[in-house]
Write an enzyme that holds these catalytic residues in place. Structure first.
Site, mmCIF file in Angstrom:
data_model
loop_
_atom_site.group_PDB
_atom_site.id
_atom_site.type_symbol
_atom_site.label_atom_id
_atom_site.label_comp_id
_atom_site.label_asym_id
_atom_site.label_seq_id
_atom_site.Cartn_x
_atom_site.Cartn_y
_atom_site.Cartn_z
ATOM 1 N N LYS A 155 58.957 62.008 81.552
ATOM 2 C CA LYS A 155 58.238 62.298 81.214
ATOM 3 C C LYS A 155 58.407 61.304 79.642
ATOM 4 O O LYS A 155 58.951 61.874 78.524
ATOM 5 C CB LYS A 155 57.891 63.860 80.569
ATOM 6 C CG LYS A 155 56.455 64.329 79.991
ATOM 7 C CD LYS A 155 56.553 64.154 78.234
ATOM 8 C CE LYS A 155 55.582 64.405 77.931
ATOM 9 N NZ LYS A 155 54.908 63.225 77.030
ATOM 10 N N ALA A 206 56.687 59.073 76.007
ATOM 11 C CA ALA A 206 56.461 59.078 74.920
ATOM 12 C C ALA A 206 54.461 59.154 75.417
ATOM 13 O O ALA A 206 54.748 58.155 76.141
ATOM 14 C CB ALA A 206 56.809 58.792 73.567
ATOM 15 N N GLY A 225 64.529 62.949 71.154
ATOM 16 C CA GLY A 225 63.285 62.884 70.443
ATOM 17 C C GLY A 225 63.572 64.024 68.912
ATOM 18 O O GLY A 225 64.761 63.806 68.415
ATOM 19 N N GLU A 251 69.256 64.125 72.143
ATOM 20 C CA GLU A 251 69.573 63.341 71.821
ATOM 21 C C GLU A 251 67.858 63.734 70.543
ATOM 22 O O GLU A 251 67.284 62.869 70.874
ATOM 23 C CB GLU A 251 69.600 62.456 73.021
ATOM 24 C CG GLU A 251 70.705 61.623 73.324
ATOM 25 C CD GLU A 251 71.752 61.526 73.043
ATOM 26 O OE1 GLU A 251 72.231 61.194 71.602
ATOM 27 O OE2 GLU A 251 72.900 61.895 73.819
ATOM 28 N N CYS A 310 67.240 55.794 65.958
ATOM 29 C CA CYS A 310 67.804 57.654 65.142
ATOM 30 C C CYS A 310 68.951 57.105 64.372
ATOM 31 O O CYS A 310 69.364 57.586 63.899
ATOM 32 C CB CYS A 310 68.062 58.042 66.177
ATOM 33 S SG CYS A 310 68.244 57.490 67.896
HETATM 34 P P1 NAP Z 1 58.640 63.200 69.365
HETATM 35 O O1 NAP Z 1 57.778 64.028 68.967
HETATM 36 O O2 NAP Z 1 60.011 64.788 69.625
HETATM 37 O O3 NAP Z 1 58.507 62.768 71.222
HETATM 38 C C1 NAP Z 1 60.016 62.728 72.211
HETATM 39 C C2 NAP Z 1 59.273 63.114 73.233
HETATM 40 O O4 NAP Z 1 59.345 64.465 73.447
HETATM 41 C C3 NAP Z 1 57.723 62.260 73.791
HETATM 42 O O5 NAP Z 1 57.607 62.639 75.184
HETATM 43 C C4 NAP Z 1 57.035 63.398 73.488
HETATM 44 O O6 NAP Z 1 55.836 63.971 73.911
HETATM 45 C C5 NAP Z 1 57.790 64.974 73.320
HETATM 46 N N1 NAP Z 1 57.330 65.721 72.799
HETATM 47 C C6 NAP Z 1 56.945 66.192 72.068
HETATM 48 N N2 NAP Z 1 57.162 67.260 72.344
HETATM 49 C C7 NAP Z 1 56.975 68.295 72.738
HETATM 50 C C8 NAP Z 1 57.559 69.793 72.773
HETATM 51 N N3 NAP Z 1 57.187 70.508 72.243
HETATM 52 N N4 NAP Z 1 57.342 70.271 74.218
HETATM 53 C C9 NAP Z 1 58.378 68.874 75.168
HETATM 54 N N5 NAP Z 1 57.902 67.754 74.867
HETATM 55 C C10 NAP Z 1 57.654 67.114 73.936
HETATM 56 O O7 NAP Z 1 59.755 62.527 69.042
HETATM 57 P P2 NAP Z 1 59.390 61.605 68.474
HETATM 58 O O8 NAP Z 1 58.310 60.882 66.506
HETATM 59 O O9 NAP Z 1 58.054 59.967 69.150
HETATM 60 O O10 NAP Z 1 60.407 60.067 68.148
HETATM 61 C C11 NAP Z 1 61.125 60.352 67.028
HETATM 62 C C12 NAP Z 1 62.263 60.954 66.591
HETATM 63 O O11 NAP Z 1 63.174 61.268 68.219
HETATM 64 C C13 NAP Z 1 63.066 61.047 65.514
HETATM 65 O O12 NAP Z 1 63.527 61.674 65.467
HETATM 66 C C14 NAP Z 1 64.250 59.701 66.568
HETATM 67 O O13 NAP Z 1 65.694 60.191 65.572
HETATM 68 C C15 NAP Z 1 64.862 61.019 67.620
HETATM 69 N N6 NAP Z 1 65.214 59.772 68.555
HETATM 70 C C16 NAP Z 1 66.858 60.044 68.716
HETATM 71 C C17 NAP Z 1 68.382 59.326 69.275
HETATM 72 C C18 NAP Z 1 68.783 59.752 70.001
HETATM 73 O O14 NAP Z 1 69.643 59.388 71.039
HETATM 74 N N7 NAP Z 1 69.546 60.855 69.089
HETATM 75 C C19 NAP Z 1 66.699 58.154 69.886
HETATM 76 C C20 NAP Z 1 65.888 57.560 69.740
HETATM 77 C C21 NAP Z 1 64.951 58.700 68.744
HETATM 78 P P3 NAP Z 1 54.399 63.073 73.332
HETATM 79 O O15 NAP Z 1 54.558 61.551 72.866
HETATM 80 O O16 NAP Z 1 53.060 64.188 74.267
HETATM 81 O O17 NAP Z 1 54.003 63.987 72.205
#
Ligand code: NAP
Length: 466
Positions: free
Chosen positions: A160, A162, A212, A234, A268
């Site tokens: 799944k 983004a 995410g 992550e 991240c």
């Molecule tokens: P996000 O909103 O959490 O989205 C990430 C993924 O999770 C997307 O596929 C999103 O789908 C899905 N998602 C969101 N809310 C959800 C829920 N309640 N239940 C299930 N799935 C859900 O993150 P983002 O803002 O796009 O990405 C940035 C974040 O990711 C930052 O905090 C960054 O630091 C972190 N990140 C961490 C790493 C690591 O390796 N630690 C790497 C890269 C990024 P939708 O798009 O459909 O909402």
């Protein structure tokens, strides 16, 4: 969020997708479970053949894959090409090494001599279907660093991705299919985040990984916990970049800029907080701000561009709110702090590379992740204060420190609360090194021998002595 390709450099919606309905999701779950029944018995050699062929395809199609990523999420084309190349390399890395990484692990006879065993060992067997919920910021790499080891270990996967990178998600599924992976081994589900729960609760799904934000991680982990299913998380990071007097200050400042603005500041593991010893603070700040201010913001498809747009309008609004809050409470803006004035950048979600100083604990940016090209500068009196400031965030993904002093390095390795410490350089992922965090940055590891074992059943095999 609707599932669509919207070009962040122009704000133009290029393509929209209907989310999969319940029947299509059911078909994918059933196909995945069926595929696992036979795929789990294939040899490492067979799996490696598929993965190497997929890597060859990705190399051959690098430019097209890169254009797709740039169009969907705005990273520079140069960075997108590098990402595609890195994915192919990682695929080959796991194809070449999985047999060794997952070889049966003998238990030393002396360690179990009172158990009555003639022999005991550990066999790493696949778990089944793993659900991967992935972010848009490295739309190929985030998926490949999960999928390459997970598929080599004999699992099947449901992605799944983004909602803003659907075409990249479908492309990766296609590349893996053309590489030879049997139908159903890797499938992309075009679903919104609200549809994740039902998939995760399905008994045919064995485990999940999410890369995410913290709220998304918390939601997926709590559902998985309720179902007693393994997860790897992550999540976000606000990595420190500590600069101490023995460092090459000019070089540290140059690397600091890349570490902050890579991927338009949306990584991240980007260094986000620059914590500098007072003896070298002015020198570092001078080089750092000059270089940040000189970056070229513009069309990510153009080669000279250093920093493209943020991936979504919402992402830019969140970043602006963090900067506005800091400035209202007394932060000094050393450069940037606004949208670019150029008329050709008005319709995209651009933001100028920004450096904030005089940051205090009263500001949201002191504790929250700035997901864009905004750096905070801290002046500290000594190593103790540097470590205290570095650890004063809820996150613990990675960390960077610049020093030539072995004693200081030892202190930093001992005391920094992070999943990695990179000295005299910047954090970067590599298939051979574990990747992951502590605190609110999540748990579990990706990549390396640790990552590939996360989605394995470490099976104890014990054979009685006659
Ligand atoms: P996000 O909103 O959490 O989205 C990430 C993924 O999770 C997307 O596929 C999103 O789908 C899905 N998602 C969101 N809310 C959800 C829920 N309640 N239940 C299930 N799935 C859900 O993150 P983002 O803002 O796009 O990405 C940035 C974040 O990711 C930052 O905090 C960054 O630091 C972190 N990140 C961490 C790493 C690591 O390796 N630690 C790497 C890269 C990024 P939708 O798009 O459909 O909402």
């Amino acid at each position: 969020m609707s599932i669509a390709t919207v070009n962040p450099a122009t704000g133009e919606t290029l393509r929209t997708f209907d989310p999969f309905g319940p029947e299509k999701v059911e078909a994918a779950l059933s196909l995945s479970a069926e595929a696992f029944r036979t795929y789990r018995t294939t040899s490492f050699e067979t799996r490696a053949g598929y993965l190497n062929r997929a890597a060859d395809l990705l190399d051959a199609e690098r430019d097209d894959a890169a254009r797709l990523m740039t169009t969907e999420m705005g990273k520079t084309l140069v960075a997108a090409r590098a990402e595609a190349a890195k994915c192919a390399k990682a695929m080959r890395w796991f194809a070449a090494r999985t047999q060794r990484l997952l070889a049966d692990e003998p238990v030393a006879p002396d360690d179990v001599k009172d158990s009555g065993a003639a022999e005991a060992y550990i066999r790493y067997r696949p778990l089944g279907t793993v659900l991967a919920v992935m972010p848009w910021n490295f739309p190929l790499w985030q998926v490949v660093r999960f999928a390459a080891p997970a598929l080599m270990a004999g699992n099947t996967a449901l992605l799944k991705h983004a909602s803003n990178v659907p075409q990249t998600a479908l492309y990766l599924e296609d590349v893996l299919r053309r590489g030879g992976f049997p139908e159903g081994v890797f499938q992309t589900l075009l679903i919104e985040s609200g549809a994740v729960e039902a998939v995760l609760r399905d008994p045919r799904v064995a485990a999940a990984t999410l890369t995410g934000s913290e709220p998304a991680g918390r939601s997926v982990a709590s559902i998985a916990g309720d179902e007693v299913k393994k997860t790897v998380l992550e999540l976000g990071g606000s990595d420190p970049f500590v600069v101490l007097p023995s460092a090459d200050i000019e070089r540290a400042a140059a690397v600091a800029v890349t570490a902050r603005v890579q991927n338009n500041g949306q990584s991240c593991i980007a260094a986000k907080r620059f914590i500098v010893h007072t003896d070298v603070y002015d020198e570092f700040a001078e080089h750092f701000v000059r270089r940040m201010a000189a970056l070229r913001v513009g069309d990510p498809m153009e080669e000279p561009t250093d920093v493209g747009p943020l991936s979504t309008e919402r992402g830019r609004a969140d970043l602006e709110a963090l900067v506005e809050d800091a400035v209202a409470v007394g932060a000094a803006v050393l450069c940037g702090g606004r949208r670019p004035a150029a008329p050709e950048l008005k319709s995209g979600w651009f933001y100028e590379p920004t450096v904030l100083a005089e940051v205090t604990a009263k500001m949201r940016i002191h504790r929250e992740e700035a997901f864009g090209p905004v750096a905070t500068l801290y002046r500290v009196a000594d190593l103790d204060e540097a470590i205290a400031v570095a650890n004063d965030v809820p996150f613990g993904l990675s960390s960077n420190a610049w020093t030539r002093d072995a004693g200081e390095r030892e202190r930093l390795v001992r005391d920094l609360q992070a999943g990695g410490v990179f000295f005299n350089g910047m954090t970067a992922s590599h298939p051979g090194m574990p990747f992951g965090g502590v605190k609110r940055s999540g748990y579990g590891r990706e990549l390396s021998h640790l990552g590939i074992r996360e989605f394995c059943n470490a099976t104890t095999v014990w054979i009685a002595a006659d």
